[in-house]
Design a protein around this motif. Structure first.
Motif, mmCIF file in Angstrom:
data_model
loop_
_atom_site.group_PDB
_atom_site.id
_atom_site.type_symbol
_atom_site.label_atom_id
_atom_site.label_comp_id
_atom_site.label_asym_id
_atom_site.label_seq_id
_atom_site.Cartn_x
_atom_site.Cartn_y
_atom_site.Cartn_z
ATOM 1 N N LYS A 111 0.839 -1.211 0.000
ATOM 2 C CA LYS A 111 0.000 0.000 0.000
ATOM 3 C C LYS A 111 0.870 1.255 0.000
ATOM 4 N N MET A 114 2.353 1.885 -3.367
ATOM 5 C CA MET A 114 1.400 2.371 -4.363
ATOM 6 C C MET A 114 1.248 3.882 -4.334
ATOM 7 N N SER A 115 1.690 4.521 -3.278
ATOM 8 C CA SER A 115 1.580 5.974 -3.220
ATOM 9 C C SER A 115 2.528 6.597 -4.238
ATOM 10 N N PRO A 116 2.028 7.505 -5.055
ATOM 11 C CA PRO A 116 2.858 8.060 -6.134
ATOM 12 C C PRO A 116 4.074 8.841 -5.642
ATOM 13 N N GLU B 24 -7.243 0.797 -10.641
ATOM 14 C CA GLU B 24 -5.869 1.039 -10.186
ATOM 15 C C GLU B 24 -5.005 1.622 -11.297
ATOM 16 N N LEU B 28 -3.028 4.952 -10.534
ATOM 17 C CA LEU B 28 -1.565 5.003 -10.630
ATOM 18 C C LEU B 28 -1.107 5.933 -11.746
ATOM 19 N N GLY B 31 -1.573 9.356 -10.445
ATOM 20 C CA GLY B 31 -0.569 9.556 -9.395
ATOM 21 C C GLY B 31 0.788 9.882 -9.975
ATOM 22 N N VAL B 34 0.928 13.453 -11.311
ATOM 23 C CA VAL B 34 1.081 14.478 -10.270
ATOM 24 C C VAL B 34 2.497 14.453 -9.696
ATOM 25 N N PHE B 123 -4.654 5.183 -2.098
ATOM 26 C CA PHE B 123 -3.242 4.866 -1.745
ATOM 27 C C PHE B 123 -2.375 6.104 -1.501
ATOM 28 N N VAL B 124 -2.886 7.301 -1.796
ATOM 29 C CA VAL B 124 -1.992 8.453 -1.801
ATOM 30 C C VAL B 124 -1.706 8.981 -0.401
#
Lengths: 141, 191
Positions: A111, A114-116, B24, B28, B31, B34, B123-124
């Motif tokens: 998880k 997965m964070s950008p 997803e 993604l 994400g 950005v 997820f961010v």
């Protein structure tokens, strides 16, 4: 009982570490390592990386169980497909519980990954991750 | 044929006429866009917000045509109708969410969209440099999309986020304000 957890990146760099104690048998979740043992923990754990390197190619499982010993301490390891290593220093043998702990930890790690804004092998500084790992520790160990 | 409510239109189009992609993949992709912008502008988040808004604008001016073609819905008679269409049709068919419409202003020219669920921000976690949490509107592309889409149907609006769960707020809220209804204007110098 006390534990020391370390997550090691694919280039053998430290990504995350935490020491904690058991909540079982009236424990309060803080580690009871003596000061000099606490200092040694990262060294003990890192010294088992060589063993992992040998074992990981002969064993197809991700959970490598106890792979190393140091006096009274045991080291369990879990290697992800992306070659991220989870290492746990503990005092008594409990393969199954530790396996569950690692599997859930893997989930948390994914998880985070997965964070950008997080990239592979970067140190994990997220407070949320830290909290969740502590919850896992409380649940299993 | 009976007049269909925006909710029915949205459900209908979503079920039958929309090609779905993996959520997803969207999360993604957005994400990494950005994150890359943050890198390119060396963490000048104000600039990043602006860029996202511009990108959204360019998407919006195209998407509106797509919506109208798929739904062949009628002209909205009030800004309230417009808000309903945005939430129940627009967001429904492109992101499968229907943000709640709340907090109308007295003159019916301002409302808030409350996002319970925002697929873009799964997820961010915002970078913990102490700046992003106060400056970056992660999903700012959505503001641009609304601005662009509504401009093409003669509504000049201002859309901006006022809170975001990523920043630790309780809700994710976007404030949309109608500035004016654009008249059909003659191009300058045209007789």
């Amino acid at each position: 009982m006390s534990f020391y957890l370390a997550i090691i990146g694919s280039k053998d760099n430290a990504i995350y570490s935490l020491d904690f104690g058991t909540y079982r048998q009236g424990g309060d979740g803080t580690s009871k390592f003596s000061a000099d043992v606490r200092q040694l923990c990262p060294f003990i754990v890192h010294s088992s990386l060589d063993i992992i390197e040998e074992v990981q190619w002969t064993n197809s499982a991700m959970h490598l169980k106890v792979i190393d010993k140091f006096y009274n301490y045991l080291i369990s390891a879990y290697v992800t497909s992306g070659n991220i290593k989870f290492l746990l220093l503990h005092e008594t043998r409990a393969d199954e519980v530790i396996r569950q702990f690692f599997v859930d930890l893997y989930d948390l790690y994914v998880k985070t990954l997965m964070s950008p804004f997080y990239s592979v092998d970067q140190a994990i500084t997220s407070k949320v991750f830290d909290q969740r790992v502590k919850m896992l520790a409380k649940k299993y160990l | 044929m009976a007049v269909r409510t925006p909710r029915q239109i949205g459900e209908d189009v979503w079920k039958t006429r929309i090609e779905k992609v993996n959520a997803e993949l969207v999360t993604l992709t957005y994400g990494s866009v950005v994150a890359q912008l943050c890198k390119d502008f060396t963490n000048d988040y104000i600039q990043v917000n602006e860029q996202l808004d511009k990108m959204g604008y360019n998407i919006g001016i195209r998407l509106i045509e797509d919506i109208l073609a798929r739904t062949n819905s009628e002209r909205c008679r009030s800004f309230k109708d417009t808000a309903e269409m945005i939430s129940k049709v627009g967001f429904k068919i492109f992101l499968n969410i229907t943000p709640a419409i709340l907090n109308w202003s007295q003159d019916n020219k301002q409302f808030s969209l409350i996002f319970d669920d925002n697929p873009l921000s799964d997820f961010v976690e915002l970078p913990d440099d102490g700046k992003a949490i106060n400056e970056l509107w992660y999903s700012n592309i959505l503001c641009g999309v609304l601005r662009g889409a509504l401009e093409m149907v003669q509504l000049q609006v201002e859309a901006k986020f006022v809170s975001d769960v990523l920043r630790g707020d309780d809700t994710t809220e976007m404030r949309v304000t109608l500035i004016r209804v654009l008249e059909d204007e003659m191009p300058v110098g045209d007789e």
